[in-house]
Design an enzyme around this catalytic site. Structure first.
Site, PDB file in Angstrom:
ATOM      1  N   SER A 118       0.844  -1.202   0.000  1.00  0.00           N
ATOM      2  CA  SER A 118       0.000   0.000   0.000  1.00  0.00           C
ATOM      3  C   SER A 118       0.873   1.244   0.000  1.00  0.00           C
ATOM      4  O   SER A 118       1.791   1.368   0.815  1.00  0.00           O
ATOM      5  CB  SER A 118      -0.885   0.011   1.258  1.00  0.00           C
ATOM      6  OG  SER A 118      -1.621  -1.186   1.374  1.00  0.00           O
ATOM      7  N   GLU A 119       0.591   2.147  -0.939  1.00  0.00           N
ATOM      8  CA  GLU A 119       1.313   3.419  -1.052  1.00  0.00           C
ATOM      9  C   GLU A 119       2.821   3.231  -1.219  1.00  0.00           C
ATOM     10  O   GLU A 119       3.610   4.096  -0.859  1.00  0.00           O
ATOM     11  CB  GLU A 119       1.033   4.303   0.174  1.00  0.00           C
ATOM     12  CG  GLU A 119      -0.437   4.504   0.477  1.00  0.00           C
ATOM     13  CD  GLU A 119      -1.176   5.286  -0.595  1.00  0.00           C
ATOM     14  OE1 GLU A 119      -0.503   5.896  -1.441  1.00  0.00           O
ATOM     15  OE2 GLU A 119      -2.423   5.274  -0.596  1.00  0.00           O
ATOM     16  N   LEU A 120       3.234   2.081  -1.758  1.00  0.00           N
ATOM     17  CA  LEU A 120       4.642   1.747  -1.981  1.00  0.00           C
ATOM     18  C   LEU A 120       5.467   1.743  -0.690  1.00  0.00           C
ATOM     19  O   LEU A 120       6.686   1.957  -0.714  1.00  0.00           O
ATOM     20  CB  LEU A 120       5.292   2.688  -2.999  1.00  0.00           C
ATOM     21  CG  LEU A 120       4.740   2.647  -4.430  1.00  0.00           C
ATOM     22  CD1 LEU A 120       5.644   3.456  -5.356  1.00  0.00           C
ATOM     23  CD2 LEU A 120       4.603   1.235  -4.955  1.00  0.00           C
ATOM     24  N   TRP A 140       5.443   6.579  -1.341  1.00  0.00           N
ATOM     25  CA  TRP A 140       5.470   7.520  -2.466  1.00  0.00           C
ATOM     26  C   TRP A 140       4.618   8.761  -2.189  1.00  0.00           C
ATOM     27  O   TRP A 140       4.372   9.566  -3.076  1.00  0.00           O
ATOM     28  CB  TRP A 140       5.055   6.843  -3.757  1.00  0.00           C
ATOM     29  CG  TRP A 140       3.610   6.427  -3.897  1.00  0.00           C
ATOM     30  CD1 TRP A 140       2.641   6.409  -2.950  1.00  0.00           C
ATOM     31  CD2 TRP A 140       2.984   5.968  -5.105  1.00  0.00           C
ATOM     32  NE1 TRP A 140       1.453   5.959  -3.464  1.00  0.00           N
ATOM     33  CE2 TRP A 140       1.635   5.679  -4.802  1.00  0.00           C
ATOM     34  CE3 TRP A 140       3.419   5.761  -6.405  1.00  0.00           C
ATOM     35  CZ2 TRP A 140       0.733   5.188  -5.739  1.00  0.00           C
ATOM     36  CZ3 TRP A 140       2.516   5.278  -7.349  1.00  0.00           C
ATOM     37  CH2 TRP A 140       1.199   4.994  -7.019  1.00  0.00           C
TER      38      TRP A 140
END
Length: 485
Positions: free
Chosen positions: A145-147, A298
Site C-alpha cells: 500500500s502506497e509503496l 510515495w
C-alpha cells in the site's frame, strides 16, 4: 538496451457515511453506498475503461511488444464487480494477452505491514487468491500500500515466495545512486527491488497538463527522448502511477490518451523496449544492495509514512483499531471480518492529516470531509461501534495476557488436531493398501482354482475300479468254504 516498466495502480476505498455518536450500538452499517457507486462509476467511465482500452490497443498495435503491470486492490475489485463489471471484463482481456502482469498487495490497501505481520500476511494471501480467481495469475512481484517498504518487510516477502518488490526511489535513500537499476534488499538479498523514477513519473501524473511548466506541452517524442538521453548503462525506467492519471487527473481533452498510445512507437524508434516487473527482475542482475531502515512511501514531500501516521489523531485511531486485531481473528463472523478489513484502508488515516502547503492541498483534494477533525470524529464513532461488536464476542475484560494464553492453547490444540488428522490419514492409507493387497490375493486365488479342478477329474475313476474289485473280494470266502468241505 533500455527498458520501460509501467505500473498502474487502481484503488477505491469503501467510504464511510456520516456516523454520529448516537448511532453507536444502534447502526452497524457504516458505508455510503451512494457515494461509493457514484465515484467509482464516474472514474471508471472517464478513466479506468478508456485507459484499459488504450492499453489493449497498444498491445495489439505493437503485436505484444508493449507490456505493463496493474495493481488493483481487493476492495476496488469488489466495487468494480458490483458497479462497473465491464471494467473487470476489460482487465480479463488484458490478462489474456499475456502482456499484462497483475501485482500482489494488501487486499484492503491497509497499513498492516506497519503494525501486524500476521494480519499483513492474511491480507496479501486474500488478495493473491482474488487475483488468481479473476485473472488466473499468481502474482510474483509485490507492491505494498502506497509503496511502503522497509528492511523489516523484505524477509516476510521472501518467505511468501515473492521474487521482487516495487517501491519509491526516495532521494534520502538513494543518495547519489540512480533509480534506473535493479537493486536487492539488504535484509533479504534474494528479493529484488524496482524503484520508482520519481521525476519521470511525476512529469506525467502531475505536470502533463500544467501550462505553466517549462516543458509544456509534453509530447511522446520529447518524453522518450529524455529516457534515451540518459547514460547508456542505465537499465530500467520504472514509471509508477495511478490509472486515474489518464482521464481523471488529466482529462481526455488534454491529449493524455493520445500521448500514452504514442509512447510505444517512439520508444521502438529509439531502441527502447517495455517490460513487466517480473521480466525486469529476471532479466537484470542487482547492481547493489539497498538498505531502508525506516519505512518509505510515495506520498508527500517527505516520502515517509507521515501522510497516515504523522499526528496524534492518526496514531490514536491507528492504535485503537489494531488493539482488537487478535480478537477479530478469533471470530467466525463474516460481516465483522469484512468491516475489519475495510476499516483498515489507509485512506481513512490519510483524511485525518493536518499537513499544510502542497501536501495539505493533496490531502484535502481527496478527502470527503470538511476538515481532518471531522474525518477523525466520524471514523472514531464507527470504530467505537465496531469495537462494541467485537466485545460482544470477546470481552475486553479479558486481559491481553489471558487472551494470548488462550490463543496459545487454541493454536497448540490446532497443531495437535492437525497431527492427529495426519496420523488418521496415514492409518487410512495403510488400511486401503492392506485391503488392496487382500483383494489382489483373492483375485490370484480365484484365477488359480481351475487348475486343481482339472487334476481332480481322473481321481473320480478310482472309486469305479474299487467297485469292480468288490466282487473278487466276495468270492474269497467261497474258496475257503470249499476247502472246509
Amino acid at each position: 538496451m533500455k527498458s520501460i516498466c509501467f505500473y498502474f495502480q487502481v484503488h477505491q476505498p469503501f467510504r464511510l457515511k456520516r456516523y454520529r455518536f448516537f448511532d453507536i450500538g444502534n447502526d452497524h452499517y457504516y458505508y455510503d453506498d451512494f457515494a461509493n457507486d457514484d465515484i467509482i462509476t464516474r472514474i471508471a467511465q472517464h478513466s479506468y475503461i478508456p485507459a484499459a482500452q488504450s492499453l489493449l490497443k497498444m498491445i495489439e498495435d505493437t503485436k505484444g511488444a508493449f507490456r505493463c503491470a496493474i495493481s488493483i486492490t481487493g476492495v476496488a475489485l469488489e466495487q468494480c464487480e458490483q458497479y462497473v463489471p465491464e471494467f473487470i471484463d476489460l482487465l480479463k482481456k488484458l490478462s489474456d494477452t499475456g502482456k499484462v502482469e497483475f501485482l500482489a498487495e494488501t487486499y484492503d490497501h491497509s497499513l498492516a505491514s506497519l503494525a501486524d505481520p500476521e494480519e499483513f500476511a492474511i491480507q496479501v494471501k486474500l488478495h493473491s487468491d482474488k487475483i488468481y480467481e479473476l485473472f488466473g495469475q499468481k502474482p510474483k512481484v509485490f507492491r505494498n500500500s502506497e509503496l511502503i517498504y522497509s528492511d523489516e518487510l523484505a524477509p516476510q516477502l521472501t518467505a511468501m515466495g515473492f521474487k521482487g518488490c516495487i517501491t519509491e526511489g526516495a532521494k534520502h535513500i538513494l543518495g547519489w545512486k540512480s533509480p534506473n537499476y535493479v537493486y536487492s534488499a539488504a535484509s533479504s538479498p534474494k528479493l529484488k527491488l524496482l524503484l520508482k523514477n520519481d521525476k519521470l513519473s511525476d512529469d506525467i501524473t502531475m505536470r502533463f497538463s500544467d501550462s505553466s511548466w517549462s516543458e509544456y506541452p509534453l509530447t511522446a517524442d520529447k518524453y522518450i527522448g529524455w529516457i534515451a538521453d540518459t547514460p547508456q548503462e542505465e537499465q530500467v525506467f520504472n514509471l509508477f502511477m495511478n490509472l486515474e492519471t489518464f482521464g481523471e487527473f488529466h482529462q481526455a481533452n488534454t491529449g493524455i490518451f493520445q500521448f500514452l498510445e504514442a509512447l510505444p512507437r517512439f520508444a521502438a524508434d529509439r531502441g527502447i523496449s517495455f517490460m513487466t516487473p517480473t521480466e525486469a527482475v529476471k532479466t537484470f542482475k542487482p547492481v547493489a544492495e539497498l538498505s531502508v531502515v525506516h519505512p518509505i512511501s510515495w506520498a508527500d514531500e517527505a516520502r515517509d509514512t507521515s501522510a497516515w501516521l504523522g499526528n496524534k489523531l492518526q496514531n490514536e485511531a491507528f492504535q485503537k483499531l489494531y488493539s482488537v486485531a487478535e480478537r477479530v481473528r478469533l471470530t467466525d463472523n463474516r460481516q465483522l471480518k469484512q468491516d475489519w478489513g475495510r476499516l483498515q484502508a489507509s485512506d481513512h488515516f490519510f483524511y485525518m492529516s493536518t499537513k499544510h502547503f502542497a501536501d495539505g492541498a493533496a490531502h484535502s483534494m481527496f478527502s470527503p470531509y470538511d476538515s481532518p477533525y471531522d474525518a477523525f470524529t466520524n471514523y472514531m464513532n464507527v470504530l467505537a461501534d465496531f469495537i462494541v461488536r467485537v466485545e460482544e464476542q470477546y470481552p475486553m475484560s479479558i486481559e491481553n495476557e489471558e487472551l494470548n494464553s488462550l490463543l496459545t492453547t487454541i493454536r497448540n490444540q490446532a497443531r495437535e488436531i492437525e497431527t492427529l488428522n495426519k496420523e488418521v490419514e496415514t492409518y487410512r492409507l495403510n488400511e486401503e493398501h492392506l485391503n488392496e493387497e487382500h483383494l489382489l490375493r483373492k483375485v490370484a486365488k480365484a484365477e488359480a482354482k481351475p487348475a486343481p479342478k482339472a487334476e481332480a477329474k481322473p481321481a473320480k475313476k478310482a472309486p469305479a475300479k474299487k467297485a469292480e474289485a468288490k466282487p473278487a473280494a466276495k468270492k474269497a470266502p467261497a474258496k475257503k468254504a470249499a476247502k472246509k468241505a
